[in-house]
Enzyme design. Structure first.
Site, PDB file in Angstrom:
ATOM      1  N   HIS A 192       0.839  -1.199   0.000  1.00  0.00           N
ATOM      2  CA  HIS A 192       0.000   0.000   0.000  1.00  0.00           C
ATOM      3  C   HIS A 192       0.874   1.248   0.000  1.00  0.00           C
ATOM      4  CE1 HIS A 192      -3.902  -1.874   1.800  1.00  0.00           C
ATOM      5  NE2 HIS A 192      -3.344  -2.672   0.910  1.00  0.00           N
ATOM      6  N   GLU A 235       0.775   3.894   1.881  1.00  0.00           N
ATOM      7  CA  GLU A 235       1.208   4.312   3.208  1.00  0.00           C
ATOM      8  C   GLU A 235       2.433   3.530   3.671  1.00  0.00           C
ATOM      9  OE1 GLU A 235      -3.414   4.378   3.432  1.00  0.00           O
ATOM     10  OE2 GLU A 235      -1.857   3.317   2.314  1.00  0.00           O
ATOM     11  N   CYS A 256      -6.388   1.894   5.639  1.00  0.00           N
ATOM     12  CA  CYS A 256      -7.053   0.647   6.023  1.00  0.00           C
ATOM     13  C   CYS A 256      -6.540   0.231   7.409  1.00  0.00           C
ATOM     14  CB  CYS A 256      -6.756  -0.432   4.988  1.00  0.00           C
ATOM     15  SG  CYS A 256      -5.040  -1.031   5.039  1.00  0.00           S
ATOM     16  N   CYS A 286      -2.667  -0.434   7.477  1.00  0.00           N
ATOM     17  CA  CYS A 286      -1.877   0.792   7.400  1.00  0.00           C
ATOM     18  C   CYS A 286      -2.031   1.625   8.668  1.00  0.00           C
ATOM     19  CB  CYS A 286      -2.264   1.599   6.168  1.00  0.00           C
ATOM     20  SG  CYS A 286      -1.795   0.768   4.635  1.00  0.00           S
TER      21      CYS A 286
END
Length: 156
Positions: free
Chosen positions: A46, A48, A76, A79
């Protein structure tokens, strides 16, 4: 946030879900990231996580005490956990994620105080961030439909 949007656009152009993130310390970007899940075949890739890893490597520290993460989509749960564990002080995000958002939309991992105290600011350039995502998903659906329809016609 503008730079995070630029990274999100790059991710979308590369066939990834268009999410971009930057870590800022003292008004300077110290970490950059964008989604790479498809390219890496890794559900953990991801934006992040990418930005946090970049910032950790650039700063030479395991903790990002007090730094700010700007991200185009609400983090999410995975993260949000990473954000809390590296001790980021603040998260600023654009679009809400009603399915997996862990900063107030679906869950409140960052605001619950269980993993520390991370300030959250939601909705920064929200319309642009949301449009980037909705346009990308629309194109993906249209491409899938064209592919499905094309195959059906070719098999007649």
């Amino acid at each position: 946030m503008e730079y995070a949007i630029r990274l999100a656009t790059e991710a979308g152009d590369a066939g990834e879900v268009p999410v971009g993130a930057v870590v800022v310390r003292d008004r300077e970007i110290v970490g950059r990231g964008r989604n790479r899940m498809r390219k890496e075949a890794d559900p953990r890739a991801h934006a992040e996580i990418d930005a946090i890893d970049d910032a950790r490597h650039r700063t030479g520290t395991a903790r990002l005490d007090g730094d700010t993460l700007y991200v185009t989509l609400e983090p999410c749960p995975m993260c949000a956990g990473a954000i809390a564990l590296v001790r980021l002080g603040r998260v600023v995000f654009g679009a809400r994620d009603p399915r997996f958002g862990a900063s107030g939309s679906q869950f409140d991992v960052l605001g619950a105080g269980i993993l520390g105290d991370v300030a959250v600011r939601a909705g920064v350039l929200e319309a642009r961030c949301s449009r980037l995502l909705s346009d990308w998903f629309r194109r993906e659906r249209e491409g899938a439909e064209s592919e499905r329809t094309g195959r059906a016609k070719g098999s007649d």
